[in-house]
Design an enzyme around this catalytic site. Structure first.
Site, PDB file in Angstrom:
ATOM      1  N   ASP A 163       0.883  -1.175   0.000  1.00 20.53           N
ATOM      2  CA  ASP A 163       0.000   0.000   0.000  1.00 20.53           C
ATOM      3  C   ASP A 163       0.912   1.213   0.000  1.00 20.53           C
ATOM      4  OD1 ASP A 163      -1.602   2.206   0.752  1.00 20.53           O
ATOM      5  OD2 ASP A 163      -3.033   0.869   1.739  1.00 20.53           O
ATOM      6  N   SER A 223      -2.413  13.038 -14.498  1.00 18.32           N
ATOM      7  CA  SER A 223      -3.773  13.065 -15.055  1.00 18.32           C
ATOM      8  C   SER A 223      -3.927  14.253 -15.988  1.00 18.32           C
ATOM      9  CB  SER A 223      -4.801  13.174 -13.934  1.00 18.32           C
ATOM     10  OG  SER A 223      -6.079  13.443 -14.478  1.00 18.32           O
ATOM     11  N   TYR A 241      -8.242  15.582  -6.053  1.00 12.03           N
ATOM     12  CA  TYR A 241      -7.588  14.786  -7.102  1.00 12.03           C
ATOM     13  C   TYR A 241      -6.690  15.662  -7.978  1.00 12.03           C
ATOM     14  CZ  TYR A 241      -7.035  11.571 -11.043  1.00 12.03           C
ATOM     15  OH  TYR A 241      -6.506  10.773 -12.041  1.00 12.03           O
ATOM     16  N   LYS A 293      -2.594  15.496  -8.237  1.00  9.57           N
ATOM     17  CA  LYS A 293      -1.951  15.122  -9.506  1.00  9.57           C
ATOM     18  C   LYS A 293      -1.128  16.283 -10.083  1.00  9.57           C
ATOM     19  CE  LYS A 293      -3.362  10.818 -10.138  1.00  9.57           C
ATOM     20  NZ  LYS A 293      -2.435   9.695 -10.390  1.00  9.57           N
TER      21      LYS A 293
HETATM   22  N1  LIG Z   1      -8.361   5.776 -16.420  1.00 11.17           N
HETATM   23  C1  LIG Z   1      -8.220   7.053 -16.731  1.00 11.17           C
HETATM   24  O1  LIG Z   1      -8.903   7.583 -17.605  1.00 11.17           O
HETATM   25  C2  LIG Z   1      -7.187   7.891 -16.012  1.00 11.17           C
HETATM   26  C3  LIG Z   1      -7.102   9.241 -16.361  1.00 11.17           C
HETATM   27  C4  LIG Z   1      -6.166  10.036 -15.724  1.00 11.17           C
HETATM   28  C5  LIG Z   1      -5.335   9.499 -14.759  1.00 11.17           C
HETATM   29  N2  LIG Z   1      -5.431   8.193 -14.432  1.00 11.17           N
HETATM   30  C6  LIG Z   1      -4.508   7.688 -13.405  1.00 11.17           C
HETATM   31  O2  LIG Z   1      -3.950   6.466 -13.842  1.00 11.17           O
HETATM   32  C7  LIG Z   1      -3.595   5.675 -12.701  1.00 11.17           C
HETATM   33  C8  LIG Z   1      -4.150   4.272 -12.882  1.00 11.17           C
HETATM   34  O3  LIG Z   1      -5.573   4.348 -12.958  1.00 11.17           O
HETATM   35  P1  LIG Z   1      -6.456   3.224 -13.616  1.00 11.17           P
HETATM   36  O4  LIG Z   1      -7.475   3.903 -14.451  1.00 11.17           O
HETATM   37  O5  LIG Z   1      -5.589   2.177 -14.188  1.00 11.17           O
HETATM   38  O6  LIG Z   1      -7.223   2.690 -12.308  1.00 11.17           O
HETATM   39  P2  LIG Z   1      -7.489   1.229 -11.729  1.00 11.17           P
HETATM   40  O7  LIG Z   1      -8.457   1.443 -10.624  1.00 11.17           O
HETATM   41  O8  LIG Z   1      -7.827   0.276 -12.826  1.00 11.17           O
HETATM   42  O9  LIG Z   1      -6.070   0.800 -11.122  1.00 11.17           O
HETATM   43  C9  LIG Z   1      -5.535   1.455  -9.991  1.00 11.17           C
HETATM   44  C10 LIG Z   1      -4.757   0.421  -9.193  1.00 11.17           C
HETATM   45  O10 LIG Z   1      -4.128   1.129  -8.108  1.00 11.17           O
HETATM   46  C11 LIG Z   1      -4.254   0.329  -6.947  1.00 11.17           C
HETATM   47  N3  LIG Z   1      -4.175   1.182  -5.758  1.00 11.17           N
HETATM   48  C12 LIG Z   1      -5.062   2.099  -5.328  1.00 11.17           C
HETATM   49  N4  LIG Z   1      -4.661   2.626  -4.174  1.00 11.17           N
HETATM   50  C13 LIG Z   1      -3.485   2.030  -3.863  1.00 11.17           C
HETATM   51  C14 LIG Z   1      -2.585   2.152  -2.788  1.00 11.17           C
HETATM   52  N5  LIG Z   1      -2.840   2.963  -1.767  1.00 11.17           N
HETATM   53  N6  LIG Z   1      -1.458   1.412  -2.791  1.00 11.17           N
HETATM   54  C15 LIG Z   1      -1.202   0.553  -3.803  1.00 11.17           C
HETATM   55  N7  LIG Z   1      -2.048   0.370  -4.846  1.00 11.17           N
HETATM   56  C16 LIG Z   1      -3.164   1.114  -4.865  1.00 11.17           C
HETATM   57  C17 LIG Z   1      -5.608  -0.340  -7.072  1.00 11.17           C
HETATM   58  O11 LIG Z   1      -5.725  -1.477  -6.243  1.00 11.17           O
HETATM   59  C18 LIG Z   1      -5.634  -0.665  -8.557  1.00 11.17           C
HETATM   60  O12 LIG Z   1      -5.056  -1.943  -8.810  1.00 11.17           O
HETATM   61  C19 LIG Z   1      -4.174   6.397 -11.485  1.00 11.17           C
HETATM   62  O13 LIG Z   1      -3.124   7.103 -10.829  1.00 11.17           O
HETATM   63  C20 LIG Z   1      -5.172   7.363 -12.089  1.00 11.17           C
HETATM   64  O14 LIG Z   1      -5.368   8.508 -11.289  1.00 11.17           O
HETATM   65  C21 LIG Z   1      -6.349   7.371 -15.019  1.00 11.17           C
END
Ligand SMILES: NC(=O)c1ccc[n+]([C@@H]2O[C@H](COP(=O)([O-])OP(=O)(O)OC[C@H]3O[C@@H](n4cnc5c(N)ncnc54)[C@H](O)[C@@H]3O)[C@@H](O)[C@H]2O)c1
Length: 247
Positions: free
Chosen positions: A60, A139, A152, A156
């Site tokens: 974590d 992001s 958020y 970011k």
């Molecule tokens: N999906 C999008 O459109 C998007 C857009 C902008 C930014 N992001 C960023 O991309 C990154 C990945 O997002 P995603 O869409 O793949 O989400 P997701 O929810 O599919 O994956 C996120 C992963 O992070 C893990 N996680 C969360 N909190 C945690 C912690 N405290 N310690 C360890 N692991 C932890 C979760 O268990 C999960 O496996 C994030 O930082 C998110 O903010 C995503």
């Protein structure tokens, strides 16, 4: 590309999972860190079944001691890490005046402090090797802000700033530090937003010049390049992967 040891936080799902798979396909040994240890281990098992080298570790990123223990485990089982991708993240949305202190702290603890602590744990190994690559997944919301996403976007945006500071400070050791601010990527996180009624996928596609949602593999391709030897002259940059939504 020379094989290295890579650590990917949030590697159990979505963008982090695709990045870990891509870095493994590039020939690297990959440590998947996730607070969901089962998903991290499943990601690693699939790679080892395909003949690659990977481990899954329950970490974590809000637990600083846990991060250091995880990096020690990586050193023992795979070797010292030279690539770090910070993808663990938490999104929250809601009226700014209703953001509680606890929620504000939690979002910053995961998105910002977790990223910082992982960098602090890994950079000494990169300095020792005289080579390192850090890619922070921030992001696209940081380009122009998004109403009702104060914690958020704040966290970011700070990751983008941290990226630039680390790039300047550690360039002399052969370490590059860049951020990818993704926009509208089809992951479990995005589908969760859709099910909560926070976004309409159809409307978002209309807003996206390339006319589709991004895939985790779109982010992984950019990350693979930034983690390569060839990207050694790119540092301190925000490399947008967003289908033209932000230019
Ligand atoms: N999906 C999008 O459109 C998007 C857009 C902008 C930014 N992001 C960023 O991309 C990154 C990945 O997002 P995603 O869409 O793949 O989400 P997701 O929810 O599919 O994956 C996120 C992963 O992070 C893990 N996680 C969360 N909190 C945690 C912690 N405290 N310690 C360890 N692991 C932890 C979760 O268990 C999960 O496996 C994030 O930082 C998110 O903010 C995503």
């Amino acid at each position: 590309m020379s094989p290295r040891v890579a650590v990917v936080t949030g590697g159990g799902s979505g963008i982090g999972l695709a990045i870990g798979r891509r870095l493994a396909a590039d020939g690297n040994a990959v440590a998947f860190f996730d607070r969901d240890g089962a998903s991290a281990k499943a990601a690693a098992e699939q790679i080892t079944a395909d003949g690659g080298s990977a481990i899954g570790v329950q970490v974590d990123v809000t637990d600083r001691a846990g991060i250091h223990a995880g990096i020690d485990e990586v050193k023992t089982r795979l070797g010292a890490p030279q690539i770090l991708v910070n993808s663990a993240g938490k999104t929250v949305a809601g009226p700014t005046l209703e953001v509680t202190p606890d929620l504000w702290e939690l979002v910053h603890a995961i998105n910002l402090t977790g990223t910082f602590d992982c960098c602090q744990a890994v950079i000494p190994h990169m300095i020792e090797a005289g080579w390192g690559r850090i890619v922070n997944i921030s992001s696209s919301s940081t380009h122009g802000g998004v109403a009702q996403m104060a914690a958020y976007v704040s966290s970011k945006s700070a990751v983008n700033g941290l990226t630039k500071v680390l790039a300047l400070e550690f360039a002399k050791y052969g370490i590059t530090v860049n951020a990818i601010p993704p926009g509208f990527i089809d992951t479990p996180m995005m589908r969760d937003h859709e099910s909560q009624g926070l976004i309409s996928v159809e409307q978002q596609i209309e807003r996206t010049p390339v006319g589709r949602a991004g895939t985790p593999e779109d982010i992984a391709a950019a990350c693979s390049f930034l983690a390569s030897d060839e990207a050694g002259y790119i540092t301190g940059q925000l490399v947008g992967v967003n289908g033209g939504r932000n230019t």
